[in-house]
Design an enzyme around this catalytic site. Structure first.
Site, short mmCIF file in Angstrom:
data_model
loop_
_atom_site.label_atom_id
_atom_site.label_comp_id
_atom_site.label_asym_id
_atom_site.label_seq_id
_atom_site.Cartn_x
_atom_site.Cartn_y
_atom_site.Cartn_z
N GLU A 61 0.83 -1.20 0.00
CA GLU A 61 0.00 0.00 0.00
C GLU A 61 0.87 1.26 0.00
O GLU A 61 0.60 2.22 -0.72
CB GLU A 61 -0.92 0.03 1.24
CG GLU A 61 -1.90 -1.12 1.34
CD GLU A 61 -1.35 -2.32 2.10
OE1 GLU A 61 -0.14 -2.62 1.96
OE2 GLU A 61 -2.13 -2.96 2.84
N ALA A 170 13.29 -45.91 -5.09
CA ALA A 170 14.75 -46.11 -5.21
C ALA A 170 15.02 -47.59 -5.50
O ALA A 170 14.19 -48.46 -5.19
CB ALA A 170 15.45 -45.69 -3.92
N GLY A 297 12.67 -39.51 1.43
CA GLY A 297 12.76 -40.93 1.14
C GLY A 297 11.60 -41.64 1.83
O GLY A 297 10.68 -40.99 2.35
N1 LIG Z 1 12.15 -41.07 -5.53
C1 LIG Z 1 12.17 -40.04 -4.71
O1 LIG Z 1 11.38 -39.09 -4.87
C2 LIG Z 1 13.17 -39.97 -3.59
C3 LIG Z 1 13.33 -38.76 -2.89
C4 LIG Z 1 14.24 -38.72 -1.85
C5 LIG Z 1 14.97 -39.86 -1.53
N2 LIG Z 1 14.80 -41.00 -2.23
C6 LIG Z 1 15.58 -42.21 -1.88
O2 LIG Z 1 15.20 -42.62 -0.58
C7 LIG Z 1 16.28 -43.30 0.02
C8 LIG Z 1 16.49 -42.78 1.44
O3 LIG Z 1 15.30 -42.97 2.16
P1 LIG Z 1 15.34 -43.39 3.68
O4 LIG Z 1 14.00 -43.96 3.99
O5 LIG Z 1 16.55 -44.22 3.97
O6 LIG Z 1 15.57 -42.02 4.45
P2 LIG Z 1 14.86 -40.58 4.32
O7 LIG Z 1 13.39 -40.74 4.28
O8 LIG Z 1 15.50 -39.78 3.29
O9 LIG Z 1 15.33 -39.92 5.64
C9 LIG Z 1 14.80 -40.14 6.86
C10 LIG Z 1 15.65 -39.27 7.72
O10 LIG Z 1 14.83 -38.40 8.46
C11 LIG Z 1 15.33 -38.37 9.77
N3 LIG Z 1 14.26 -38.16 10.74
C12 LIG Z 1 14.28 -37.25 11.72
N4 LIG Z 1 13.16 -37.29 12.43
C13 LIG Z 1 12.41 -38.26 11.91
C14 LIG Z 1 11.16 -38.79 12.26
N5 LIG Z 1 10.45 -38.31 13.29
N6 LIG Z 1 10.69 -39.81 11.54
C15 LIG Z 1 11.40 -40.30 10.49
N7 LIG Z 1 12.61 -39.82 10.12
C16 LIG Z 1 13.11 -38.81 10.83
C17 LIG Z 1 16.00 -39.70 9.98
O11 LIG Z 1 17.03 -39.46 10.87
P3 LIG Z 1 17.86 -40.66 11.53
O12 LIG Z 1 18.53 -41.39 10.39
O13 LIG Z 1 18.84 -39.97 12.37
O14 LIG Z 1 16.88 -41.53 12.25
C18 LIG Z 1 16.50 -40.09 8.62
O15 LIG Z 1 17.85 -39.74 8.42
C19 LIG Z 1 17.48 -43.09 -0.87
O16 LIG Z 1 17.71 -44.28 -1.61
C20 LIG Z 1 17.06 -41.98 -1.79
O17 LIG Z 1 17.68 -42.10 -3.06
C21 LIG Z 1 13.93 -41.07 -3.26
#
Ligand SMILES: NC(=O)c1ccc[n+]([C@@H]2O[C@H](COP(=O)([O-])OP(=O)(O)OC[C@H]3O[C@@H](n4cnc5c(N)ncnc54)[C@H](OP(=O)(O)O)[C@@H]3O)[C@@H](O)[C@H]2O)c1
Length: 367
Positions: A61, A170, A297
């Site tokens: 504004e 993944a 992930g």
């Molecule tokens: N296709 C897609 O769109 C896409 C996108 C992103 C990633 N990805 C793939 O996903 C894979 C990784 O997935 P991921 O399941 O291992 O991990 P993620 O979902 O990427 O990460 C989870 C992270 O969040 C943290 N976190 C903190 N507070 C949390 C809570 N309350 N609940 C859950 N998590 C919490 C965890 O910490 P802590 O480890 O310390 O517990 C963990 O490191 C990789 O292979 C990647 O390439 C794919």
């Protein structure tokens, strides 16, 4: 705000629509303030225009009144949000409007915040005719991040997931996998550019080592970068490239009292880990962040879904299948994402981008 369609097309008044378009110039720079646009009109001629560019800077504004000069007297003001009636970092807009002796004001939507509301009443009491738009929806959509910040003390959360035809994200746990093509990549850049912060889980930070920046089609980084945030409980993401590449700021969301330091190049934002991802998001809101994009992930998507934090879901559907051993998007107990999607969310947009398809979903109760 819609990803592929023009939200302002439903605004029938051309001056109010112009104000909406001006407001959107502030996309990505006004948080924790709202985006606001303002147009001053004499007869059918625009005599002044302005938009709010950043928190602490002049309000829309004030800029439009300055632009109009003496032509403000007797003008009709079109503004996307009810003018503020309080002293913040800048003086109340209602005072400037009253002093300029404008005749009439048309307002997109009321201000729901306790500190700034009451502007319409003050203007009315000063003899200025006040009219509210029949449909506040496009104005609320413009500021959905700010509204979430005001009402729920957390940011608006847009979640983006790339899926194979069999809904895998993944090639296996922790395996970096490119699922979607270049068209979807461009959409990811747009989503990041419209956000105050981009959040990933620590395990994705380690597996994919992404830059998380906004880049143009030639790969050059944009001048404004959202805050890049890595969410962690126990996993230490130290060593990931984004902390040292110099392209914008980085932060690590870490449980309070965890005793760890943030990696060099990043600042720590502490949250109460007993409060889950909700507490982490509230910690971001306390930093003035109103719109977050999460690229989760499986673990993080499951937590976001189960805590009811998915305000908008952008699914990139790529044309291949992963098969057995590949990682799915969800491991919780909400009936699986497909069933829960049908009950909790609705599709609002769909677009073919290159070889991929993108669908956008929002909560059924939000519209
Ligand atoms: N296709 C897609 O769109 C896409 C996108 C992103 C990633 N990805 C793939 O996903 C894979 C990784 O997935 P991921 O399941 O291992 O991990 P993620 O979902 O990427 O990460 C989870 C992270 O969040 C943290 N976190 C903190 N507070 C949390 C809570 N309350 N609940 C859950 N998590 C919490 C965890 O910490 P802590 O480890 O310390 O517990 C963990 O490191 C990789 O292979 C990647 O390439 C794919």
């Amino acid at each position: 705000m819609r990803l592929f369609t023009d939200d302002s097309s439903s605004i029938t008044d051309p001056f109010l629509r112009r104000a909406w378009i001006l407001a959107r110039n502030g996309l990505g720079t006004t948080s924790p303030n709202p985006m606001v646009g303002c147009v001053l009109v004499q007869g059918t001629e625009i005599v002044g225009e302005g938009w709010h560019e950043r928190a602490g800077g002049p309000h829309a504004e004030a800029i439009a009144l300055r632009d109009a000069g003496s032509a403000a007297r007797g003008a009709t003001v079109y503004v996307t949000l009810e003018p503020c009636a309080h002293h913040g970092r800048t003086p109340p807009c209602v005072d400037a409007l009253i002093e300029s002796e404008v005749a009439r004001i048309v307002i997109g939507m009321p201000d729901p915040s306790i500190v700034a509301s009451g502007g319409a009443e003050r203007l009315s009491a000063a003899g200025i005719e006040v009219i509210f738009a029949d449909d506040p929806a496009p104005f609320a959509a413009l500021n959905r991040g700010w509204l979430m910040h005001v009402r729920e003390s957390r940011p608006w959360i847009t979640v983006k997931l790339a899926l194979t035809l069999d809904a895998r994200i993944a090639a296996g746990p922790g395996v970096r996998t490119r699922i979607s093509g270049p068209g979807a990549h461009a959409v990811t850049m747009r989503l990041r550019a419209a956000s105050d912060a981009v959040v990933i889980g620590a395990r994705t930070a380690i597996a994919d080592d992404p830059a998380l920046t906004v880049r143009d089609s030639a790969g050059a980084p944009a001048s404004r970068q959202p805050l890049r945030v890595v969410l962690t409980r126990r996993t230490d993401p130290d060593g990931c490239s984004l902390f040292g590449d110099g392209h914008g700021q980085t932060a690590v969301l870490m449980p309070d009292g965890c005793g760890r330091a943030a990696p060099a190049g990043a600042r720590a934002i502490e949250y109460d880990s007993a409060g889950g991802v909700t507490a982490a998001m509230r910690a971001l809101a306390a930093e003035g962040i109103a719109h977050v994009m999460v690229e989760p992930g499986q673990t993080l998507f499951t937590a976001l879904w189960d805590e009811g934090l998915v305000d908008e879901l952008v699914l990139v559907h790529a044309g291949g299948v992963g098969g057995e051993g590949w990682t799915g998007s969800y491991t919780g107990s909400d009936g699986g994402p497909e069933l829960a999607l049908r009950t909790r969310m609705k599709a609002v947009e769909a677009e073919v981008v290159g070889d991929d398809a993108i669908t956008v979903w929002t909560r059924k109760t939000q519209e």
